[in-house]
Design a protein around this motif. Sequence first.
Motif, short mmCIF file in Angstrom:
data_model
loop_
_atom_site.label_atom_id
_atom_site.label_comp_id
_atom_site.label_asym_id
_atom_site.label_seq_id
_atom_site.Cartn_x
_atom_site.Cartn_y
_atom_site.Cartn_z
N ASN A 1 1.00 -1.28 -0.16
CA ASN A 1 0.06 -0.12 0.06
C ASN A 1 0.71 1.30 -0.12
O ASN A 1 0.29 2.27 -0.57
CB ASN A 1 -0.93 -0.23 1.30
CG ASN A 1 -0.22 -0.03 2.53
OD1 ASN A 1 0.41 -1.18 2.72
ND2 ASN A 1 -0.23 0.97 3.33
N PHE A 2 2.11 1.15 0.50
CA PHE A 2 2.98 2.36 0.46
C PHE A 2 3.28 2.62 -1.01
O PHE A 2 3.64 4.19 -1.39
CB PHE A 2 4.43 2.07 1.11
CG PHE A 2 4.13 1.80 2.49
CD1 PHE A 2 3.39 2.67 3.56
CD2 PHE A 2 4.36 0.56 3.23
CE1 PHE A 2 3.06 2.52 4.84
CE2 PHE A 2 4.20 0.09 4.60
CZ PHE A 2 3.58 1.29 5.19
N GLY A 3 3.13 1.88 -1.89
CA GLY A 3 3.35 2.32 -3.50
C GLY A 3 2.18 3.35 -3.92
O GLY A 3 2.27 4.01 -4.63
N LEU A 4 0.94 3.41 -3.15
CA LEU A 4 -0.15 4.41 -3.45
C LEU A 4 0.40 5.73 -3.25
O LEU A 4 -0.05 6.63 -4.01
CB LEU A 4 -1.19 4.04 -2.47
CG LEU A 4 -1.94 2.91 -2.71
CD1 LEU A 4 -2.90 2.67 -1.52
CD2 LEU A 4 -2.97 2.77 -4.29
N ALA A 5 1.49 6.07 -2.20
CA ALA A 5 1.85 7.18 -2.05
C ALA A 5 2.98 7.48 -2.99
O ALA A 5 3.38 8.80 -3.31
CB ALA A 5 2.51 7.30 -0.81
N GLU A 6 3.29 6.62 -3.81
CA GLU A 6 3.99 6.95 -4.98
C GLU A 6 3.71 7.13 -6.15
O GLU A 6 4.13 7.84 -7.00
CB GLU A 6 5.30 5.89 -4.73
CG GLU A 6 5.99 5.17 -3.75
CD GLU A 6 7.27 6.41 -3.44
OE1 GLU A 6 7.73 7.09 -4.55
OE2 GLU A 6 7.80 6.60 -2.46
N PHE B 1 0.58 11.20 -9.53
CA PHE B 1 2.05 11.38 -9.44
C PHE B 1 2.76 11.22 -10.89
O PHE B 1 3.99 11.14 -10.75
CB PHE B 1 2.72 10.78 -8.28
CG PHE B 1 2.22 10.89 -7.07
CD1 PHE B 1 2.29 11.96 -6.26
CD2 PHE B 1 1.44 10.07 -6.50
CE1 PHE B 1 1.61 12.09 -5.04
CE2 PHE B 1 0.75 9.99 -5.27
CZ PHE B 1 0.81 11.12 -4.50
N GLY B 2 2.04 11.27 -11.64
CA GLY B 2 2.59 11.28 -13.24
C GLY B 2 3.19 9.91 -13.45
O GLY B 2 3.01 8.74 -12.68
N LEU B 3 3.84 9.72 -14.81
CA LEU B 3 4.30 8.60 -15.33
C LEU B 3 5.58 7.99 -14.51
O LEU B 3 5.57 6.82 -14.39
CB LEU B 3 4.57 8.74 -16.71
CG LEU B 3 3.58 9.03 -17.77
CD1 LEU B 3 4.26 9.37 -19.08
CD2 LEU B 3 2.57 8.10 -17.86
N LEU B 4 6.32 9.04 -13.98
CA LEU B 4 7.36 8.31 -13.40
C LEU B 4 6.97 7.75 -12.03
O LEU B 4 7.88 6.64 -11.54
CB LEU B 4 8.27 9.74 -12.92
CG LEU B 4 9.87 9.36 -12.08
CD1 LEU B 4 10.63 8.36 -13.15
CD2 LEU B 4 10.60 10.51 -11.77
N GLY B 5 5.87 8.09 -11.46
CA GLY B 5 5.43 7.32 -10.32
C GLY B 5 5.11 5.86 -10.48
O GLY B 5 5.36 4.80 -9.66
N SER C 1 -8.17 5.08 -1.55
CA SER C 1 -6.60 4.77 -1.65
C SER C 1 -5.95 5.61 -0.76
O SER C 1 -4.98 5.41 -0.11
CB SER C 1 -6.16 5.13 -3.23
OG SER C 1 -6.68 4.18 -4.00
N ALA C 2 -6.66 6.83 -0.67
CA ALA C 2 -6.03 8.01 0.27
C ALA C 2 -5.72 7.36 1.63
O ALA C 2 -5.02 7.75 2.65
CB ALA C 2 -6.60 9.43 -0.04
N ALA C 3 -6.87 6.68 2.30
CA ALA C 3 -7.19 6.19 3.57
C ALA C 3 -6.24 5.04 4.09
O ALA C 3 -5.79 5.09 5.24
CB ALA C 3 -8.68 5.82 3.77
N VAL C 4 -5.76 4.49 2.87
CA VAL C 4 -4.76 3.18 3.20
C VAL C 4 -3.47 3.30 2.86
O VAL C 4 -2.69 2.49 2.99
CB VAL C 4 -5.25 2.02 2.59
CG1 VAL C 4 -6.71 1.74 3.04
CG2 VAL C 4 -5.46 1.94 1.19
N GLN C 5 -3.03 4.38 2.22
CA GLN C 5 -1.68 4.55 1.63
C GLN C 5 -0.69 4.68 2.54
O GLN C 5 0.73 4.17 2.32
CB GLN C 5 -1.82 5.90 0.55
CG GLN C 5 -1.90 6.98 1.33
CD GLN C 5 -1.58 8.47 0.51
OE1 GLN C 5 -1.11 8.40 -0.64
NE2 GLN C 5 -2.38 9.52 0.97
N ASP C 6 -0.85 5.28 3.78
CA ASP C 6 0.18 5.15 4.68
C ASP C 6 -0.03 4.45 6.03
O ASP C 6 0.78 4.21 7.14
CB ASP C 6 0.03 6.54 5.52
CG ASP C 6 0.86 7.46 4.32
OD1 ASP C 6 1.63 7.35 3.44
OD2 ASP C 6 0.18 8.60 4.24
N ALA C 7 -1.25 3.38 5.96
CA ALA C 7 -1.59 2.64 7.00
C ALA C 7 -0.38 1.45 7.33
O ALA C 7 -0.15 0.73 6.22
CB ALA C 7 -2.83 2.04 6.76
#
Length: 514
Positions: free
Chosen positions: A83-88, A246-250, A310-316
Amino acid sequence: MADGTDSRIAAPSPAPPGGTTSPPPGGTASPASPASSASSASSASSADAYLERRTLRRGSAGWLLLTGLGVAYVVSGDFAGWNFGLAEAGFGGLAIAAVLMGLMYTCLVFAQAEMASVLPTAGGGYGFARRALGTWGGFLTGTAILIEYVLAPAAIAIFIGDYVESLHLFGLESGWPVYLACFVLFIGIHLWGVGEALRFSFVVTGIAVAALIVFALGAVTEFDAGRLNDIPVDHSAFGANTWLPFGLLGIWAAFPFGMWFFLGVEGVPLAAEETRDPARSLPKAMALSIGILLVLAVVTFLVTTGARGSAAVQDAGNPLVAALEGDGGPTALSRFVNYAGLAGLVASFFSLIYAGSRQLFALSRAGYLPRFLSLTSRRKAPYLGLLVPGALGFALAAGTGDGARMLNVAVFGATISYALMALSHIVLRRREPDLPRPYRTPGGIVTSSVALLLACAALVATFLVDKEAAFIALGVYVVAVAYFALYSRHRLVASAPEEEFAALAAAEAELERT
């Protein structure tokens, strides 16, 4: 040695039926002198005695236990980490990254399945690369695998401690006593015997998989597709939109997190010497393992993000529980999933210890690492191959407490090994097209070429996520390479199975040239 020669324990030369020695090409057999016969007998006896003290228990696992082992390596990654990939990358970026990494692992597993059916030894990837790429290729591949399987259990021990503390089990807090208990208890089970170890792993993995199914059935009732893309868009990023905030690089930066759904499944061939009918059991188990993991990845990813956003679990730290609880308190289902998450961590921790011990055993038995590390007990367990990495893992966990950093180092090692194993498949197909292959990779070298390209892309992506972890892994590699270049490559053991396979291939190639 000072003269730089290869100091090896010789392998006995098998006699053909009838007990006579085959004549050399173009000549007749000459009778062996008593002195040479005595020397050969002494060499054979020495090799037999060496390997007798380094023997695993044969026939302990069939395809079912091996399938469980393949899932066990990975199942903790479904409960957290991805899930930390959601923040990327956001939902869309991580989805694309996960699909590409799933493709990489699928292609790699099918390439491995072919090589494992040909070279069923405990060396796994090291054995494949040794035959295809020589001693340097074998060592670099084996070392990369070892980095992955030594660092990952240390990281998971820290995560287990965090779970124990969050669940208020026995009033314990995360710290070295919990880490020590993990290593002592589960290494003890491995020392008892491989059959008992694999059955324990199978049961715990079954609990974790059942919990994922129960989670999906409970959380899918809250699914809302509109929540998938609820992460705010970074309009300064190239190609950014609601799908790719976060764009294509994300997408590229999310590769290591897409790997969490599959990281470790490539370790199934390490059980080859303890498998019944490995030429059939290994390919079947590997195909079933990756199939199960692909289904679990899709279900877990979609249901978790769709149930709460996605926002709620991205850093959980525990995204599945966060998806079930939302803004409310714990429920009966969230508590169950929380405890099952601990079972998933235990399954992966336990199985990764197994994988690391077998890779260390094979490298040590062949002389790439100190030979005493491959000694086995009366129960045919590589006890030093379990205790030494366990002590190192405990020291790292207790000394750093940084599980995320250690996992990133493990991912770096893993991607190097993937690239080298995929390359090994390509080289073997081209160099030895007539090699008997009980199982053949669908798509041939096209399949392994896809794995190679994606593994190289994932390797570069590790620098985007955690440069320090990548450089730590490179530092470990430099030390290992120096040891091999200056010492161990002159002291390899010719009678080790992986070395015999490679020597046989070299001899056959030499005969074809003459």
